[in-house]
Enzyme design. Structure first.
Site, mmCIF file in Angstrom:
data_model
loop_
_atom_site.group_PDB
_atom_site.id
_atom_site.type_symbol
_atom_site.label_atom_id
_atom_site.label_comp_id
_atom_site.label_asym_id
_atom_site.label_seq_id
_atom_site.Cartn_x
_atom_site.Cartn_y
_atom_site.Cartn_z
ATOM 1 C CE LYS A 264 -3.104 2.718 3.007
ATOM 2 N NZ LYS A 264 -3.930 2.748 4.237
ATOM 3 C CG ASP A 269 -5.300 8.030 4.640
ATOM 4 O OD1 ASP A 269 -6.215 8.665 4.077
ATOM 5 O OD2 ASP A 269 -5.498 7.032 5.368
ATOM 6 C CE LYS A 276 -6.280 8.865 8.109
ATOM 7 N NZ LYS A 276 -6.944 7.799 8.884
ATOM 8 C CG ASP A 287 -1.732 5.333 4.911
ATOM 9 O OD1 ASP A 287 -1.573 4.274 5.541
ATOM 10 O OD2 ASP A 287 -2.829 5.677 4.430
ATOM 11 C CG ASP A 346 -9.669 7.724 6.824
ATOM 12 O OD1 ASP A 346 -8.620 7.660 6.141
ATOM 13 O OD2 ASP A 346 -9.676 7.958 8.045
ATOM 14 C CD GLU A 348 -6.593 5.349 2.584
ATOM 15 O OE1 GLU A 348 -7.561 5.492 3.347
ATOM 16 O OE2 GLU A 348 -5.445 5.071 2.981
ATOM 17 N NE ARG A 350 -10.799 -1.069 4.065
ATOM 18 C CZ ARG A 350 -11.362 -1.275 5.261
ATOM 19 N NH1 ARG A 350 -12.481 -1.959 5.352
ATOM 20 N NH2 ARG A 350 -10.799 -0.816 6.348
HETATM 21 N N1 BES Z 1 -4.036 4.605 6.952
HETATM 22 C C1 BES Z 1 -5.184 4.423 7.762
HETATM 23 C C2 BES Z 1 -4.934 3.462 8.927
HETATM 24 C C3 BES Z 1 -4.003 3.955 9.992
HETATM 25 C C4 BES Z 1 -4.460 4.817 10.969
HETATM 26 C C5 BES Z 1 -2.701 3.523 10.035
HETATM 27 C C6 BES Z 1 -3.589 5.247 11.965
HETATM 28 C C7 BES Z 1 -1.870 3.946 11.041
HETATM 29 C C8 BES Z 1 -2.297 4.817 11.996
HETATM 30 C C9 BES Z 1 -6.319 3.846 6.926
HETATM 31 O O1 BES Z 1 -6.384 4.291 5.621
HETATM 32 C C10 BES Z 1 -7.587 4.256 7.598
HETATM 33 O O2 BES Z 1 -7.865 5.427 7.595
HETATM 34 N N2 BES Z 1 -8.307 3.299 8.128
HETATM 35 C C11 BES Z 1 -9.526 3.559 8.788
HETATM 36 C C12 BES Z 1 -10.544 2.550 8.304
HETATM 37 C C13 BES Z 1 -11.933 2.833 8.715
HETATM 38 C C14 BES Z 1 -12.451 4.095 8.049
HETATM 39 C C15 BES Z 1 -12.782 1.646 8.320
HETATM 40 C C16 BES Z 1 -9.304 3.428 10.295
HETATM 41 O O3 BES Z 1 -8.519 2.569 10.718
HETATM 42 O O4 BES Z 1 -9.866 4.233 11.032
HETATM 43 ZN ZN ZN Z 2 -4.611 4.858 4.781
HETATM 44 MN MN MN Z 3 -7.463 6.114 5.468
#
Ligand code: BES
Ligand code: ZN
Ligand code: MN
Length: 493
Positions: A264, A269, A276, A287, A346, A348, A350
């Protein structure tokens, strides 16, 4: 820092510092004993007097011992209750590294790998030693006017009676450290520099340095033509065009199926329209650490000259809000043909991975491993200490877990069971990109599994382990130690 192996009489070696292990009972290793003898028992006298602390990793620095050509001798306590385990060995090194790497020590001779570590081969001890010293020497100061850190000893020699036998281990250890450095530096690079096109230019540099590497890069137009609607949906709100970067490392027979690594590469992000919160948002430059791991693995594999074929696929895009961003409610058509209802922009990572996991089937891989900073839920479950592994093949997950244990880069398996499947149901499309309330790491894995149907596959959620590192906000280079251990143990003859 140049690493080499040197056999020979420890008392006759001229160096700025000799490093010797001392076990919990106060016993020296073979080389330590010969120095002790030459100095009329000076070392055992000081150890008996408890000049050396008893905690694992305690150090005692001595000057100009009689009968010994070295300027200094450093004693390092190893183990508790007699047993020296791999994790104690690593921890002791981390403690001792600042003393070993003092600016006065430009030339170092270490006998640490003579210690009897119960669950570590000599080759693994050498690998850990190199990795920790390189970790200590690493700095990311290319964006400062003045460099602040000393690079450690110019020459670091590891005492080995079997120098020829351990030679390959040393080459591999340095290759791994180089891969880790690269991974960390890509991860640490600010997001106004590290965008998909910058990753592409780095890929070109790496590919041109190694004869066994082939590089293909897909631009936005080509991705459009192929139908990578999921990846393009994420990227659309950004002024930075996306890239799909494909390395082919050809170290095996032409007909041999490759191992595929998928990363990824979200270079920043923001969350997109589901933006966020502002706290810690700067850390979303990390990210793309899954992508950085692919870069590091390819670099290390090439430098190790591994006898296997590896395909490395990096899906690179930036997730930004704009008037042209994808929105919650949108339905995207992925490369696989499956449609995805966007419930949260968010989620994204996947989406990028869905298209990359479909794309990689064209290389007919025997195994696919993807790496992603995918879910905050992974940090809630396992913290920053341990990564998550899941997949459609328990043996593969076990092999990766085992490699993590050996390399001191731990991961733990989470289940991808059918009971989690309903969380991905959509009323308007084949599935949604948002799981239900709980088990966020697993439902993200379940989503990926929908696109990884044609091969043996494992997914590594590295959201917790890719950074921070040893108390600092910096990329760690994980899970490269685990991954390269897995590749060497399972994919080469
Ligand atoms: N890149 C983030 C996950 C992340 C968050 C990695 C904090 C490291 C530290 C990912 O893209 C994300 O935003 N995931 C969301 C998914 C949710 C919206 C289903 C999450 O984990 O909140
Ligand atoms: Zn992300
Ligand atoms: Mn995200």
């Amino acid at each position: 820092m140049k690493f080499s192996l040197r056999a020979g009489k420890p008392t006759a070696i001229k160096t700025d510092c000799i490093v010797l292990p001392v076990d919990a009972a106060g016993k020296l290793s073979t080389s330590g004993e010969s120095i002790d003898k030459a100095s009329d028992g000076e070392l055992s006298k000081l150890i008996a007097r408890k000049e050396l602390g008893e905690a694992n990793g305690s150090t005692l620095l001595l000057q100009e011992l009689n009968g010994c050509k070295a300027t200094r001798t450093l004693l390092v306590r190893l183990g508790e209750n007699k047993k020296i385990t791999a994790s104690l060995y690593r921890a002791a090194f981390y403690n001792a590294a600042p003393t070993i790497a003092r600016p006065l020590h430009q030339d170092v001779q270490s006998y640490m790998s003579e210690a009897h570590v119960t669950d570590m081969s000599v080759d693994e001890r050498i690998e850990a030693e190199v990795q920790i010293l390189r970790d200590h020497a690493y700095s990311f100061d290319g964006y400062k006017s003045k460099s602040t850190k000393s690079a450690g000893p110019k020459s670091y020699r590891i005492g080995a009676d079997n120098a020829a036998g351990n030679k390959k281990a040393l080459v591999d250890a340095v290759a791994l450290a180089d891969g880790i450095d690269l991974c960390r530096t890509l991860g640490n690079t600010p997001p106004n520099v590290c965008n998909p096109q910058w990753l592409e230019s780095n890929a070109k540099k790496i590919a041109s340095a190694h004869a066994k590497l082939k590089l293909t890069v897909l631009n936005e137009k080509q991705m459009h033509k192929l139908g990578m609607g999921a990846l393009l949906g994420v990227s659309r709100g950004s002024a930075q065009p996306p890239r799909m970067i494909i390395f082919e490392y050809k170290g095996g027979a032409t007909k041999e199926k490759p191992l595929a690594l998928v990363g990824k590469g979200v270079t920043f992000d923001s969350g997109g329209i589901n933006i966020k919160p502002s706290n810690g948002l700067d850390e979303m430059k990390y990210d793309m650490c899954g992508a950085a791991t692919v870069f590091g693995a390819i670099e290390a594999a090439a430098k190790m000259n591994l006898r296997c074929n590896i395909v490395g696929v990096v899906a690179a895009a930036e997730n930004m809000p704009s008037s042209d961003s994808y929105r919650p409610g949108d339905v995207l058509t992925s490369l696989s043909g499956k449609t995805i209802e966007i419930k949260n922009t968010d989620a994204e990572g996947r989406l990028l991975l869905a298209d990359a996991l479909t794309y990689v089937t064209k290389f007919k891989p025997h195994t696919v491993i993807d790496m992603a900073t995918l879910t905050g839920a992974c940090i809630a479950a396992l913290g920053h200490e341990v990564g998550a592994v899941m997949g459609n093949d328990d043996l593969l997950c076990q092999q990766l877990h085992q490699a993590g244990q050996r390399a001191g880069d731990q991961i733990w398996q989470l289940p991808l069971w059918d009971c989690y499947r309903p969380a991905l149901k959509s009323d308007v499309a084949d599935l949604t990109n948002l799981g239900g309330k709980g088990a966020g790491t697993i439902t993200a894995g379940m989503f990926l599994q929908e696109f990884a149907s044609d091969y043996r596959w494992a997914h590594l959620d590295i959201a917790g382990v890719a950074w921070p590192h040893r108390g600092k906000t910096t990329a760690s280079g994980r899970p490269l130690p685990m991954l390269l251990r897995y590749i060497r143990d399972n994919n080469t003859a």
